[in-house]
Design a protein around this motif. Structure first.
Motif, PDB file in Angstrom:
ATOM      1  N   ARG A  75      -3.706  -8.671   3.388  1.00 38.44           N
ATOM      2  CA  ARG A  75      -2.785  -8.855   4.510  1.00 38.44           C
ATOM      3  C   ARG A  75      -1.664  -7.820   4.513  1.00 38.44           C
ATOM      4  NH1 ARG A  75      -0.715 -14.587   3.192  1.00 38.44           N
ATOM      5  NH2 ARG A  75       0.869 -13.928   4.690  1.00 38.44           N
ATOM      6  N   ILE A  76      -1.561  -7.011   3.481  1.00 41.22           N
ATOM      7  CA  ILE A  76      -0.445  -6.082   3.345  1.00 41.22           C
ATOM      8  C   ILE A  76      -0.694  -4.829   4.181  1.00 41.22           C
ATOM      9  CG2 ILE A  76       0.869  -4.659   1.727  1.00 41.22           C
ATOM     10  CD1 ILE A  76       0.103  -6.714  -0.447  1.00 41.22           C
ATOM     11  N   ASP A  77       0.260  -4.486   5.027  1.00 46.91           N
ATOM     12  CA  ASP A  77       0.174  -3.296   5.866  1.00 46.91           C
ATOM     13  C   ASP A  77       0.934  -2.163   5.175  1.00 46.91           C
ATOM     14  OD1 ASP A  77       0.170  -1.344   7.765  1.00 46.91           O
ATOM     15  OD2 ASP A  77       1.135  -2.535   9.340  1.00 46.91           O
ATOM     16  N   THR A  78       0.197  -1.187   4.664  1.00 43.40           N
ATOM     17  CA  THR A  78       0.821  -0.063   3.960  1.00 43.40           C
ATOM     18  C   THR A  78       1.043   1.138   4.873  1.00 43.40           C
ATOM     19  OG1 THR A  78      -1.320   0.820   3.250  1.00 43.40           O
ATOM     20  CG2 THR A  78      -0.239  -0.783   1.799  1.00 43.40           C
ATOM     21  N   SER A  79       0.753   0.970   6.178  1.00 45.09           N
ATOM     22  CA  SER A  79       0.885   2.088   7.107  1.00 45.09           C
ATOM     23  C   SER A  79       2.329   2.314   7.555  1.00 45.09           C
ATOM     24  CB  SER A  79      -0.001   1.867   8.334  1.00 45.09           C
ATOM     25  OG  SER A  79       0.461   0.755   9.099  1.00 45.09           O
ATOM     26  N   SER A 115      10.766  -3.858   4.103  1.00 46.86           N
ATOM     27  CA  SER A 115      12.079  -3.969   3.467  1.00 46.86           C
ATOM     28  C   SER A 115      12.003  -4.349   1.995  1.00 46.86           C
ATOM     29  CB  SER A 115      12.945  -4.983   4.217  1.00 46.86           C
ATOM     30  OG  SER A 115      12.338  -6.256   4.245  1.00 46.86           O
ATOM     31  N   ALA A 116      11.130  -5.305   1.642  1.00 48.90           N
ATOM     32  CA  ALA A 116      11.038  -5.730   0.239  1.00 48.90           C
ATOM     33  C   ALA A 116      10.558  -4.591  -0.649  1.00 48.90           C
ATOM     34  CB  ALA A 116      10.104  -6.931   0.115  1.00 48.90           C
ATOM     35  N   ARG A 117       9.580  -3.821  -0.181  1.00 48.91           N
ATOM     36  CA  ARG A 117       9.056  -2.707  -0.965  1.00 48.91           C
ATOM     37  C   ARG A 117      10.052  -1.553  -0.995  1.00 48.91           C
ATOM     38  NH1 ARG A 117       4.103  -3.423   2.546  1.00 48.91           N
ATOM     39  NH2 ARG A 117       4.642  -1.355   3.340  1.00 48.91           N
ATOM     40  N   PHE A 118      10.702  -1.293   0.124  1.00 47.13           N
ATOM     41  CA  PHE A 118      11.747  -0.266   0.220  1.00 47.13           C
ATOM     42  C   PHE A 118      12.872  -0.564  -0.771  1.00 47.13           C
ATOM     43  CE2 PHE A 118      15.863   0.736   2.259  1.00 47.13           C
ATOM     44  CZ  PHE A 118      15.759   2.111   2.427  1.00 47.13           C
ATOM     45  N   TRP A 119      13.315  -1.820  -0.795  1.00 51.48           N
ATOM     46  CA  TRP A 119      14.381  -2.244  -1.717  1.00 51.48           C
ATOM     47  C   TRP A 119      13.900  -2.144  -3.163  1.00 51.48           C
ATOM     48  CZ3 TRP A 119      18.791  -2.162   0.519  1.00 51.48           C
ATOM     49  CH2 TRP A 119      19.906  -2.797  -0.006  1.00 51.48           C
ATOM     50  N   GLY A 178      11.772  -0.255  -9.017  1.00 56.16           N
ATOM     51  CA  GLY A 178      10.536  -0.999  -9.212  1.00 56.16           C
ATOM     52  C   GLY A 178       9.299  -0.171  -8.913  1.00 56.16           C
ATOM     53  N   LYS A 179       8.151  -0.745  -9.179  1.00 51.65           N
ATOM     54  CA  LYS A 179       6.873  -0.058  -8.972  1.00 51.65           C
ATOM     55  C   LYS A 179       6.018  -0.690  -7.880  1.00 51.65           C
ATOM     56  CE  LYS A 179       6.698   1.425 -13.824  1.00 51.65           C
ATOM     57  NZ  LYS A 179       5.928   1.383 -15.096  1.00 51.65           N
ATOM     58  N   ASP A 180       6.541  -1.750  -7.249  1.00 47.08           N
ATOM     59  CA  ASP A 180       5.763  -2.462  -6.235  1.00 47.08           C
ATOM     60  C   ASP A 180       6.091  -1.924  -4.840  1.00 47.08           C
ATOM     61  OD1 ASP A 180       4.440  -4.319  -8.027  1.00 47.08           O
ATOM     62  OD2 ASP A 180       6.427  -5.194  -8.297  1.00 47.08           O
ATOM     63  N   ASN A 181       5.723  -0.663  -4.612  1.00 48.72           N
ATOM     64  CA  ASN A 181       5.985  -0.021  -3.333  1.00 48.72           C
ATOM     65  C   ASN A 181       4.891   0.995  -3.052  1.00 48.72           C
ATOM     66  OD1 ASN A 181       7.078   2.541  -4.741  1.00 48.72           O
ATOM     67  ND2 ASN A 181       8.470   0.929  -5.483  1.00 48.72           N
ATOM     68  N   TYR A 182       4.853   1.466  -1.809  1.00 52.51           N
ATOM     69  CA  TYR A 182       3.798   2.382  -1.387  1.00 52.51           C
ATOM     70  C   TYR A 182       4.400   3.673  -0.852  1.00 52.51           C
ATOM     71  CZ  TYR A 182       0.801  -1.717  -1.811  1.00 52.51           C
ATOM     72  OH  TYR A 182       0.134  -2.814  -2.294  1.00 52.51           O
ATOM     73  N   PRO A 235       3.513 -10.891   2.397  1.00 58.83           N
ATOM     74  CA  PRO A 235       2.277 -10.930   1.609  1.00 58.83           C
ATOM     75  C   PRO A 235       2.420 -10.338   0.209  1.00 58.83           C
ATOM     76  CG  PRO A 235       1.810 -10.205   3.839  1.00 58.83           C
ATOM     77  CD  PRO A 235       3.302 -10.265   3.709  1.00 58.83           C
ATOM     78  N   LEU A 236       3.172  -9.243   0.068  1.00 55.71           N
ATOM     79  CA  LEU A 236       3.299  -8.642  -1.257  1.00 55.71           C
ATOM     80  C   LEU A 236       4.117  -9.530  -2.181  1.00 55.71           C
ATOM     81  CD1 LEU A 236       2.518  -6.259  -3.018  1.00 55.71           C
ATOM     82  CD2 LEU A 236       4.626  -5.116  -2.304  1.00 55.71           C
ATOM     83  N   VAL A 237       5.175 -10.136  -1.640  1.00 59.24           N
ATOM     84  CA  VAL A 237       5.956 -11.089  -2.438  1.00 59.24           C
ATOM     85  C   VAL A 237       5.068 -12.256  -2.853  1.00 59.24           C
ATOM     86  CG1 VAL A 237       7.940 -12.642  -2.458  1.00 59.24           C
ATOM     87  CG2 VAL A 237       8.113 -10.434  -1.315  1.00 59.24           C
ATOM     88  N   LEU A 238       4.246 -12.723  -1.912  1.00 62.12           N
ATOM     89  CA  LEU A 238       3.321 -13.818  -2.208  1.00 62.12           C
ATOM     90  C   LEU A 238       2.356 -13.426  -3.328  1.00 62.12           C
ATOM     91  CD1 LEU A 238       2.183 -16.591  -1.499  1.00 62.12           C
ATOM     92  CD2 LEU A 238       0.811 -15.505   0.282  1.00 62.12           C
ATOM     93  N   ALA A 239       1.897 -12.163  -3.305  1.00 57.73           N
ATOM     94  CA  ALA A 239       0.972 -11.701  -4.339  1.00 57.73           C
ATOM     95  C   ALA A 239       1.620 -11.737  -5.716  1.00 57.73           C
ATOM     96  CB  ALA A 239       0.505 -10.282  -4.020  1.00 57.73           C
TER      97      ALA A 239
END
Length: 271
Positions: free
Chosen positions: A18-22, A26-30, A36-40, A117-121
């Motif tokens: 469900r994660i849109d990496t395109s 905000s959560a990944r940006f932050w 952190g390492k949970d970003n694209y 979705p990424l937080v959920l993962a």
């Protein structure tokens, strides 16, 4: 332990689908800003662009996290709070709410709320607890306060004080009146003696305003920086703890020198 069934959260593969990496999120940006390492790639590209415009946003991300730690520690150790409802959890890093609270009071109960979705993962990383306490995760939306309270009541006793935490999240609600209404509806469902903890980025410098404008052009869910007075309005009707609405670095600062940042927060008690 948590009452959440990991199967109900979905498999990591299902959630990641469900994660849109395109486009940035905000959560990944932050997460990128706090190391952190949970970003694209899109999150990092935007982060690097924003740092060129306003490097101070990195300080906002880092010091807002420290503010969370000080606020939770104060409520658990000094105010006797044993229940925490953290909305807009974000991605796990060091010193998450349950870790700080249960370090001070092992019997603390914590409910995290997010719908990314990424937080959920990564929810399983948050679903840890001391033997005496409990930690749970709710996949829910800030725009439905009553559903949040209903689900939180499965873990928390809402007839007793709860600390409601909403950090760096209300900026996503464009209309300030709506944001205030959401906060008021959440606090209305909590007992007397509960606390509200809020911090958000603020329109207190040209650099922050420019960074916010660039972020909102990126395709990510927009984030609107507000005046300090608007941050203060979230606490109307509550009893502010000293020092009131203040820069996050200066709220009960543990060092004499506190770096100025464009982010304000406060902690207040419901009479």
């Amino acid at each position: 332990m948590s009452d959440n069934d990991p199967q109900q959260l979905g498999s990591a593969a299902d959630v990641r689908a469900r994660i849109d990496t395109s486009k940035p999120h905000s959560a990944r940006f932050w997460n990128y800003f706090v190391g952190g390492k949970d970003n694209y790639e899109k999150d990092r590209e935007l982060g690097d662009h924003i740092k060129e415009i306003f490097p101070g946003l990195v300080d906002v991300a880092r010091t807002s996290r420290l503010f969370l730690g000080r606020a939770v520690r104060h409520l658990a150790a000094e105010q006797g709070v044993r229940q925490f409802l953290d909305i807009g959890t974000g991605l796990p890093t060091a010193d998450n709410t349950h870790e700080v609270a249960q370090r001070a009071a092992p019997d603390s109960r914590i409910v995290y709320v997010d719908n990314d979705p990424l937080v959920l993962a990564h929810a399983r990383a948050l679903l840890t607890s001391t033997r005496e306490g409990e930690t749970a995760y709710i996949d829910a939306d800030l725009y439905d306060p009553e559903a949040i309270l209903r689900e939180a009541a499965k873990t928390l006793d809402l007839s007793r004080p709860v600390a409601l935490i909403i950090l760096n999240t209300l900026g996503h609600v464009a209309d300030h009146r709506q944001a205030r209404d959401l906060v008021a509806r959440l606090m209305a469902g909590l007992a007397s003696g509960s606390y509200l903890v809020i911090s958000d980025s603020t329109a207190t410098s040209e650099g922050m305003i420019a960074a916010s404008n660039e972020y909102n052009k990126s395709g990510a869910i927009p984030y609107y920086v507000r005046d300090v007075e608007e941050i203060g309005a979230f606490f109307d009707g509550l009893e502010l703890l000293e020092p009131g609405v203040e820069q996050v670095t200066r709220w009960r600062a543990e060092t004499e020198e506190a770096t100025p940042v464009d982010a304000y927060g406060a902690v207040a008690r419901k009479p």
